[in-house]
Every structure is written in structure tokens, then in C-alpha cells.
Design an enzyme around this catalytic site. Structure first.
Site, short mmCIF file in Angstrom:
data_model
loop_
_atom_site.label_atom_id
_atom_site.label_comp_id
_atom_site.label_asym_id
_atom_site.label_seq_id
_atom_site.Cartn_x
_atom_site.Cartn_y
_atom_site.Cartn_z
N ASP A 125 0.85 -1.19 0.00
CA ASP A 125 0.00 0.00 0.00
C ASP A 125 0.88 1.24 0.00
O ASP A 125 1.77 1.38 0.85
CB ASP A 125 -0.91 0.00 1.23
CG ASP A 125 -2.13 0.90 1.02
OD1 ASP A 125 -2.49 1.16 -0.15
OD2 ASP A 125 -2.72 1.33 2.02
N TYR A 144 1.14 5.64 -0.22
CA TYR A 144 0.65 6.71 0.66
C TYR A 144 0.86 7.98 -0.13
O TYR A 144 1.53 8.89 0.29
CB TYR A 144 1.52 6.65 1.93
CG TYR A 144 1.18 7.54 3.09
CD1 TYR A 144 -0.05 7.51 3.73
CD2 TYR A 144 2.16 8.41 3.60
CE1 TYR A 144 -0.30 8.30 4.83
CE2 TYR A 144 1.91 9.20 4.72
CZ TYR A 144 0.67 9.13 5.32
OH TYR A 144 0.44 9.92 6.43
N HIS A 195 -3.89 13.77 1.62
CA HIS A 195 -4.14 12.80 2.69
C HIS A 195 -2.96 12.77 3.67
O HIS A 195 -3.16 12.81 4.89
CB HIS A 195 -4.37 11.41 2.10
CG HIS A 195 -4.48 10.32 3.13
ND1 HIS A 195 -5.55 10.21 4.01
CD2 HIS A 195 -3.63 9.30 3.44
CE1 HIS A 195 -5.36 9.16 4.81
NE2 HIS A 195 -4.21 8.59 4.49
N ARG A 229 0.36 13.98 14.18
CA ARG A 229 1.65 14.51 14.60
C ARG A 229 1.55 16.03 14.79
O ARG A 229 0.93 16.48 15.74
CB ARG A 229 2.75 14.10 13.60
CG ARG A 229 3.07 12.59 13.67
CD ARG A 229 4.14 12.18 12.67
NE ARG A 229 3.73 12.40 11.29
CZ ARG A 229 3.05 11.51 10.54
NH1 ARG A 229 2.75 10.33 11.03
NH2 ARG A 229 2.69 11.80 9.31
N TYR A 255 1.09 2.07 15.82
CA TYR A 255 1.81 2.29 14.55
C TYR A 255 3.24 2.82 14.67
O TYR A 255 4.00 2.73 13.70
CB TYR A 255 0.98 3.16 13.60
CG TYR A 255 1.27 4.64 13.65
CD1 TYR A 255 0.80 5.42 14.69
CD2 TYR A 255 2.03 5.26 12.66
CE1 TYR A 255 1.06 6.77 14.73
CE2 TYR A 255 2.29 6.61 12.71
CZ TYR A 255 1.81 7.37 13.74
OH TYR A 255 2.08 8.70 13.78
N LYS A 302 -5.06 -2.54 10.16
CA LYS A 302 -5.36 -2.62 8.73
C LYS A 302 -5.58 -4.04 8.25
O LYS A 302 -6.30 -4.25 7.27
CB LYS A 302 -4.17 -2.06 7.94
CG LYS A 302 -3.84 -0.61 8.23
CD LYS A 302 -4.64 0.32 7.36
CE LYS A 302 -4.09 1.74 7.44
NZ LYS A 302 -4.82 2.62 6.51
#
Lengths: 424, 424
Positions: free
Chosen positions: B135, B137, B142, B151, B253, B262
Site C-alpha cells: 500500500d 501513501y 491525505h 503529529r 503504529y 489494517k
């Protein structure tokens, strides 16, 4: 748990040297290419590989419920799918066939010609088609060392680490077996002080000393596996070298974890030693404080005492043992890893591979990677012959070995050996 | 690139409504279970599924180099392995067979009975055995939104993001196709203010609007794929809903990325729309500053104009469209993703699946997840009928749709629909 094949008093009519990893009590499973270019599933006793496909065709497994072609396959996945009861029947039967008191195959030279191969006659293959590969991060010492170097020595262990067997998904397509050479990977790195990244060969290729377990079909989508059932879905273990490029890792890994730093290659030993064969070597795992949540809680001895070591051999040189560690140092057990992995309903299948994470002990000579052994390059390792290393150099061969032993028996994993070639 | 099948002037003797996703110019590939309980590979025109296994047995592909059983399989992997030249020959041939001017099958009612199925007569299956799932990113919007929330809003985009198409490995075993229901996952979370984590059903289940591409065998271990060659290894695309549990994700994570948050499920649409069929919809991707490193540099139009939308349907309720986005918003292109993935020699195989990452646009109604749409629960979404949502609730159905269109033709992906059931 009844494992007749583990009886330490057994001996085989195949001669086995006392320091062999493969006495009759081991009976590991693997896949090999025979001298006739046929792929078959086999086992090993001493220095002989045994063709289980041929044994089955000759009728030696007749009263065990197995399909005719179960061993005439290029992976162990279907056999592993048959489940623990079948694995045990087959392992016990192999034990009987090769028991020194059993004359049936011992005195049938024609059958032996079909079934037995010297290790020089065969070529080991990847034993399973790996559907999904997960790597855990379960050595407290390793996580602490890495946290100290990459982040903050004062808060080396992240807040979740003592509560979760932290893991992440890896790449299955680049898992290779022993004796497959790899290339130094290229990738993006950001050199110290540079304002822009560059692309080129990694300057910090590293090994990671790990073990990995291989599962059978364990659950349906949405189902969890209770921790007390987890071990019955573990077929066996292999040595696992999770090759890593530290400079690529450092630049890419925040926030989604390592990617190209790891997915260029991981090497496994070719013989899967069954969890059954390892039962005599059960030991306690490190005590866990704070106590894990109930779904991760377990009693008794849930780790295994497996001696591990890593050596580096420069081109034309001799091996230097650079690390001695032990599987029992892992903070989180395999059962905890598998229970956690499926605690959300994640489906686990036959042939999935789960790595332990780098196995570091508490002393500097037990650290399971060059990153830790040479402490980020600040403490170069001296090899036999005088060369030094802070990472793996072109043409170096890295070898992982592992074995269990007690007063009665030694059960070993053989080795996984990988040479690093220069970048393309 | 010659794609006769893309000719917008073609029409089929199978009637196709003007707003269908599946005109004769689409010719997607999928796998389905027929009314006779046979699994076959097929395509779709209008509301008819077409059994390619049966067509091949009847001789319609005779002069194309295909093995006899290439379509009589339960996955597309072998057909995809045959490569781009074969895909095009087959797609062009299908186009000819169903062209309104071609009487051969049009006038052969017996053959039609064997070959054609209404959508109600069949059951779509997962189209490929997915070896590895990655996957990415790759939406800047996003990544910026997530960075702001998880963060630091001042430094939302991490330093590597504009240089690397950041990606991570996911779980293949839990990729499901449309109409497969899933369970709310359980997992470890650390509630706000708590000093210890808990284990229980996630309270923040989310969708992620993505697309994914499926590859063919691309390289050997250690070989890189130059960016200018990357597209020829892409067979086609599907809609992709990367289900996420945000509370589990938040706690687990750091530092190795999302895992149990996920890997409980990801849903794909069942028809793979070929990259060939999408050629009329090539568009420029967003300009990239700073300029990528040479191995990621490319010219021309390297994205695709694909309209995307997501709807939520409560049990017994009506659908509410909660997001409208477009694949062309992705900052990093598929070619850049594949070139980066293999830039270290990582091996890519037939049936590998690579997700885009959540596709968010620049306006709040184009955000591709509930996390962003409801901005961490602070802006609940109002559904038709008056209910509100900050995450997906039990028995909600989430549907992703996607299509391309211009003045001449509409090429669509159908939909991927998934209902969330309560935790076990």
C-alpha cells in the site's frame, strides 16, 4: 503431547555423526530437486536426504490418510494444511522406518536406491510458498538498542512495546533459501549533512539474526485464535536472515516502517524443524512486566532453548563468529505473536511465515545485527585475518546456524548461507 | 499503443445502457462462479457476464497463442503472466466477437446459451491470488491531513515524503471482493487519559478510498524496472477500500507502521479494468516540486482521470454520498510507485496488488476517509435521514464507485460494497 519420534533412545540404521543437526529424533521437512531433476518433499537423517514421495509410492505410508501426491509437490503447503495429527503420524512413521531395529527398508537395497540421496546429489528449494510474511520485533534488547540509536536513549523503548508484540508486514516474493546469492541493493538515502537525498548502492548492508515459524491454516476471516491454542497451528521453524540496508531504512522508515530497506531479500534455512521435534527444549521466556492483557497471558514454559550464531566469511577468507545468541531471549513468545496477529480476526494460512525479529541478548557479543555489534559503526568488528567490518561488504558470506542440545540429543537447523554480490 | 478495442465508434450486439460502466470499450477481466457451479474467467458487457473459458473451448480464440485451460482457472494469475501482447490480442478479439456488425456469435443462439450469463446467475470471486500486497501513501492532501492530526500541523508532511513514494507492505490473506461482509475488529487501544491499554472492539472503524493496480511478472530478484517501462507491467486497476481501525492504529503504529489496524480486511471491486482500456483518460499528474531523483523522473501524462465516490448506507436506510474524489489527485504516479518499489531489486510477480493510498483532494468533500471527512470526530457527517457519523457503525454498508468518461465513452469499475457486522 505424544511424540514417539522424540524418544532419545532411538537410533537409525543410517549412520549419524554425534554432532549432526539431523539425528533420527529431528526429522525435518524440506523440498529438493533430485539427481533425476524431480522435485520432491523430503526429510533428512545424518547426511542423507530421504525422498518422501518415493517412500509413499512404495507403500510405506499406506495406512496414514494422505493423498497419493501429497509429497510429489514443489511446496509443503498442502502437507502442512493436513494438520498436526497428520504431521505426527508421518514423523512417527519415518522414525519407525529408519529405526535401527527395523529391517524392512534397511535390508531392501532396491528401495534404498530410490529413496536415499547424498546431500551432494540434491539441491534444496524454498520449502513453502509463502503467502504472507510478517516480521515481529520481539527482542527487548534489540528494540532497546535500536531505539537508543535511531531515537532517544532515555526513552529507547516506545510506550506500546511492553504491551504489544509489535510486528509489521514484509515481502514474500523475495524470501530465498540458503545458497542463493543476493545483490547489494540500491536505494534512496540522505547522507549526513546533505540537503537532498541521493540514489545509489546502499553503504550499510546488514544481516538480522532471526528465526521464523511457519503456520498451517488457522482460522476464518474474523475469527481469533486463543493463546492456548496457538502452538497447534505452528508447523515448525527455520533460521531467518532478514537482510537490511540501514541507510535506506533510516531515510524511509518514518512513519510507515521499513520498506525498500528490507524487501530486497530475506534468507531462510531449507529444512523446517517441526515444533514437535523441539518439545524437549521448552524453556521459560523472560518474565513480563507489566503483565500482558488477558488475550496475551499464558502459563508454563513457552519458549525454546535454541543456540544461535552468525559468522562472516570474506571472499577467500575464513569464517569469524561475530554473534552468539539464543531464541529463548525473545520477550514475546510465538504463541503471543500468533494470538496478537489474529486478535482482530486476521486470517492465517498454511505457508505463512512469521519472523521473530532480531534476536539480541543482553551482552554485546549476543547482538543480532551489525548495527548493534559495531554500534552504528563506532566499534568496528575485527575478523580472523585482520580485516574489520562495520557492515557487510561485497563478496562477504553471512552464515546463520542454530541447534538445541541436552545430555541425550542434539536437534539442529543446519544453516542458512548467503553471499552478498556488488550492486548491479 | 494500438488498442483497437478502445475505438469509441464500436457498439455491441449486447444492449448496453448509456450510463453503464461496461460498454464494449471496457472489456474488464474477472472470475466468477456460473449457474452450473463452475469457476471460470470472464468479461462483462452491459449486464451480461461472458464465460471466456467456454468461448475458448468453442474455438473463438483459436489463432491466439493461449493454453487450452488458460480461462478455466480460479484466478487470472496465469493469464496475467502471459503478458501485455496476449492481453491485447484477447481484448481485441472479444471486441470483434461482440461487435454489432459481426454475426458469428450474434446469430448462434446455442453458443450464446453456453457463453452468456445474466449478473444474477453468477457470483463474482476474488479475481487474482494476491502474492504480495503493497500500500502506498501517495496523496499529498491525505498525508498532510494525517500528519496534522497524528503529529504536528506545522510539519505535517515528513521530510522524505516529497522525495519517496512512501509505501508499506500489507496483508494479502484478508483481501476480499465486493459483497463479502466483515466483522468489526477487536484490538488493543489506549483510551485518552488511560494509563493502560485495553482489548476490545474498535470504536473507530473507517474506510479508505483507494485504487489498486495489479501487476504481471516484472523482473528477477536484484533487477530494477526503469520508470519508462513500468506501465507495461501493470495489467489493470480495481477500486480498493483499505479498512482501518483508527484507535488501534494510533496505539500500535510507531515505529513500524500500521499492522492490526489494517490487516483485518481490505475490499476490492471484482472486475479488473485494464490499463489499456483507460488510455483515453490519461491526464497530467500534479506538478512535483522538488523535482524527483532521476530514477523517478518522467514526462508526459502519467495519471488517469477516474471519478471516485464513496457512500454510506445505514441498515434499512438510503445511501449518502460522503466523498467525491479523483484518481488524478495522486501526487505520485503508478509508474513512480513501481519504479521505486523495484529500485532495490525487489521482485514483482503476476497478481501482486499495489494500493494507491487514500485518495484525498484539496476540498473537505473530497477527503477519502472518515478520519478526514469528520476531522477526527470534530465534524460529524450528516446522512440522508438525519443520522450522523464520525466513523462506520455496525450494519453500515460502505460502497466505492469509480468511472472515467468523455464525450464518447464511459469506462467504469462497477462498485465494491462491504457491510460491517458487529464484533464477534
Amino acid at each position: 503431547m505424544s511424540n514417539k519420534a522424540n524418544d532419545p533412545s532411538l537410533s537409525s540404521w543410517i549412520s549419524v555423526s554425534p554432532n549432526s543437526d539431523f539425528p533420527i529424533q529431528n526429522i525435518p521437512f524440506g523440498v529438493f530437486l533430485t539427481r533425476d531433476d524431480v522435485i520432491t518433499i523430503g526429510t533428512r537423517i545424518g547426511d542423507y536426504a530421504i525422498d518422501l514421495g518415493a517412500l509413499h509410492q512404495l507403500g510405506y505410508f499406506n495406512d496414514i490418510p494422505l493423498t497419493d501426491d501429497i509429497f510429489l509437490q514443489d511446496t509443503l503447503n498442502d502437507f502442512i494444511s493436513d494438520g498436526q495429527k497428520t504431521w505426527r503420524l508421518v514423523r512417527d512413521r519415518i522414525s519407525e522406518i529408519f529405526d535401527s531395529t527395523n529391517p524392512i527398508l534397511r535390508e531392501n537395497i532396491e528401495h534404498q536406491k530410490t529413496v536415499l540421496f547424498t546431500m551432494e546429489e540434491i539441491e534444496m528449494q524454498l520449502p513453502v510458498q509463502i503467502g504472507d510474511y510478517t516480521d515481529f520485533y520481539s527482542s527487548k534488547e534489540h528494540a532497546t538498542n535500536i531505539g537508543s540509536m535511531f531515537r532517544d536513549p532515555e526513552n529507547a523503548l516506545l510506550p506500546n512495546w511492553l504491551h504489544i508484540p509489535i510486528g509489521y508486514h514484509g515481502r514474500s516474493s523475495t524470501i530465498i533459501t540458503s545458497d542463493t546469492k543476493i545483490r547489494r541493493p540500491k536505494g534512496q538515502t540522505k547522507p549526513k549533512g546533505a540537503d537532498k537525498p541521493i540514489y545509489g548502492p546502499s553503504k550499510m548492508v546488514d544481516f538480522e539474526l532471526e528465526m521464523a515459524f511457519i503456520t498451517t491454516d488457522a482460522n476464518k476471516l474474523g475469527e481469533t485464535i486463543p493463546i492456548e491454542d496457538a502452538e497447534k497451528y505452528i508447523f515448525g521453524l527455520v533460521l531467518f536472515n532478514d537482510w537490511s540496508a540501514r541507510d535506506i531504512q533510516k531515510w524511509e522508515y518514518v512513519p510507515l516502517g521499513p520498506f525498500n530497506a528490507k524487501n530486497f531479500a530475506s534468507s531462510i534455512s531449507p529444512w523446517i524443524v517441526t515444533l514437535d521435534a523441539l518439545q524437549p527444549f521448552r524453556v521459560a521466556s523472560p518474565s513480563q512486566t507489566p503483565e500482558p492483557l488477558p488475550y496475551l497471558r499464558q502459563k508454563g514454559n513457552n519458549s525454546y532453548d535454541i543456540n544461535l550464531e552468525v559468522s562472516i566469511t570474506p571472499e577467500g577468507g575464513v569464517p569469524t563468529t561475530v554473534c552468539k545468541s539464543n531464541f529463548k531471549y525473545m520477550y514475546w513468545t510465538m504463541s503471543q505473536q500468533l494470538a496478537h496477529h489474529t486478535s482482530n480476526g486476521c486470517k492465517v494460512l498454511s505457508g505463512d511465515l512469521m519472523g521473530s525479529g532480531t534476536i539480541s541478548g543482553s551482552t554485546p557479543d549476543s547482538y543480532g545485527s551489525m548495527l548493534e555489534l559495531a554500534w552504528q559503526g563506532t566499534k568496528p568488528l575485527r575478523l580472523e585475518g585482520g580485516q574489520t567490518r562495520t557492515s557487510i561488504e561485497d563478496y562477504d558470506t553471512v552464515t546463520l546456524k542454530g541447534y538445541c542440545s541436552n545430555d541425550e540429543v542434539r536437534i539442529g537447523f543446519g544453516q542458512v548461507l548467503t553471499q552478498l554480490l556488488p550492486a548491479n
